[in-house]
Each structure stands twice: as structure tokens, then as C-alpha cells.
Enzyme design. Structure first.
Site, PDB file in Angstrom:
ATOM      1  N   CYS A   7      -2.750  11.200  -1.840  1.00 50.14           N
ATOM      2  CA  CYS A   7      -1.480  11.175  -2.575  1.00 50.14           C
ATOM      3  C   CYS A   7      -1.532  12.264  -3.642  1.00 50.14           C
ATOM      4  O   CYS A   7      -2.371  13.154  -3.584  1.00 50.14           O
ATOM      5  CB  CYS A   7      -1.165   9.783  -3.144  1.00 50.14           C
ATOM      6  N   ASN A  10      -4.080  10.366  -6.947  1.00 51.57           N
ATOM      7  CA  ASN A  10      -5.144   9.436  -6.561  1.00 51.57           C
ATOM      8  C   ASN A  10      -5.316   8.287  -7.559  1.00 51.57           C
ATOM      9  O   ASN A  10      -6.423   7.847  -7.836  1.00 51.57           O
ATOM     10  CB  ASN A  10      -6.460  10.189  -6.354  1.00 51.57           C
ATOM     11  N   CYS A  12      -2.466   5.677  -7.622  1.00 49.42           N
ATOM     12  CA  CYS A  12      -1.583   4.575  -7.184  1.00 49.42           C
ATOM     13  C   CYS A  12      -1.669   4.348  -5.684  1.00 49.42           C
ATOM     14  O   CYS A  12      -2.305   3.414  -5.228  1.00 49.42           O
ATOM     15  CB  CYS A  12      -0.125   4.843  -7.578  1.00 49.42           C
ATOM     16  N   ARG A  13      -1.024   5.206  -4.917  1.00 46.11           N
ATOM     17  CA  ARG A  13      -0.875   4.953  -3.483  1.00 46.11           C
ATOM     18  C   ARG A  13      -2.166   5.131  -2.693  1.00 46.11           C
ATOM     19  O   ARG A  13      -2.523   4.260  -1.889  1.00 46.11           O
ATOM     20  CB  ARG A  13       0.218   5.860  -2.906  1.00 46.11           C
ATOM     21  N   SER A  14      -2.865   6.239  -2.855  1.00 52.54           N
ATOM     22  CA  SER A  14      -4.053   6.453  -2.014  1.00 52.54           C
ATOM     23  C   SER A  14      -5.200   5.496  -2.333  1.00 52.54           C
ATOM     24  O   SER A  14      -5.842   5.003  -1.405  1.00 52.54           O
ATOM     25  CB  SER A  14      -4.507   7.915  -2.035  1.00 52.54           C
ATOM     26  N   ASP A 123       6.415   6.509  -4.255  1.00 57.57           N
ATOM     27  CA  ASP A 123       5.526   6.536  -5.412  1.00 57.57           C
ATOM     28  C   ASP A 123       6.015   5.517  -6.442  1.00 57.57           C
ATOM     29  O   ASP A 123       7.112   5.659  -6.983  1.00 57.57           O
ATOM     30  CB  ASP A 123       5.509   7.934  -6.024  1.00 57.57           C
TER      31      ASP A 123
END
Length: 157
Positions: A7, A10, A12-14, A123
Site C-alpha cells: 500500500c 504500510n 493501514c491496508r497492507s 484507504d
């Protein structure tokens, strides 16, 4: 087999994808056969823990992210990983820009494995708690599809 979730920063999402995918690998009995990592395309959060809101949302589902720390994508990742999975189109564009010509890894959007072709994982950074829950739902779904794909590939090896 090695999987890298990518993401922007690095946090939140990943890392959420990394944590969820580890749980799904464990449930599928593939923990020792698949290596998982996450990173960001940018350097803004290197060395930092995931966003506390992402950690709290994951913890409510029995997933611990607090032991992870952000790192930035590096050239070696293209040789080391079999899958480099972007959370959105900007991340994918960065991967494609940096991808060496001899890279044999699958480089694509993560949600393609949920049957949601060409859709990004939104996001949640600037939103509220519900955004983190939506991200978890999408990542859980895509993780199951990715497990199926990896399972097919491992059976061929």
C-alpha cells in the site's frame, strides 16, 4: 511461495492484509509453506507500527498487528516474492514502474482474488472506524481467493 502486500505507507491496508492472510494461511494448513510480508511504496512511516485504528479493528477479529513495523518496497522484493499485490491503482502503477524486466512475479491488485477485478481496497486513513471494518471485510474475502490460487499452484509444484 512468498506473498507481499503493498500500500502507500504500510500502516493501514497492507499490514491488515498481512495479518488477515496469516490467519487464513493457518486455517488452511499452509502456514509453513507460504511466507508473507507487507510494505509501502513510500518512506513516510518506515519503522512505525500500524495505525492504532487498524490494530484495534483487526484485534476485534482476533488478529494482532502491533508486532509489525512499516518498511518501504525495495528492488529485491521483485525477485524474492511470487506475488506482489497492490491495494489500489496508484500502488499498482508504482509497482509496474519499478518492476524489473526480468521479474516473474504476479504483480496485480489484491481484490482481483475476490472477484472484484480492477477494484481498490479503499484507504481508511482519513475516515472513521467503519472504513477499517470495510477494509477487513474486503481483505478477508480476497485472502480466501488468494489461498485458493496458491493452493492450486502448490499442488503443481
Amino acid at each position: 511461495m512468498r506473498v507481499l502486500f503493498v500500500c502507500l505507507g504500510n500502516i493501514c491496508r497492507s499490514p491488515t492484509a498481512e495479518g488477515v492472510f496469516r490467519r487464513e494461511l493457518d486455517a488452511a494448513g499452509l502456514t509453513g509453506r507460504v511466507e508473507v510480508d507487507s510494505c509501502g511504496v513510500g518512506p513516510w512511516h518506515v519503522g512505525k507500527a500500524p495505525d492504532p485504528r487498524a490494530c484495534a479493528a483487526a484485534r476485534r477479529r482476533g488478529i494482532e498487528l502491533s508486532d509489525l513495523s512499516a518498511r518501504q518496497l525495495c528492488a529485491e522484493d521483485f525477485q524474492r516474492f511470487d506475488y506482489l499485490l497492490a491495494m489500489d491503482h496508484d500502488n499498482l502503477a508504482a509497482l509496474k514502474r519499478l518492476r524489473p524486466s526480468d521479474c516473474r512475479a504476479h504483480v496485480g491488485l489484491f481484490l482481483d482474488f475476490a472477484g472484484k477485478e480492477n477494484r481498490p481496497v479503499p484507504d481508511p486513513y482519513y475516515g472513521g472506524e467503519q472504513g477499517f471494518e470495510e477494509v477487513l471485510d474486503l481483505i478477508e474475502e480476497a485472502s480466501r481467493g488468494l489461498i485458493e490460487d496458491i493452493g492450486r499452484r502448490l499442488e503443481v509444484l
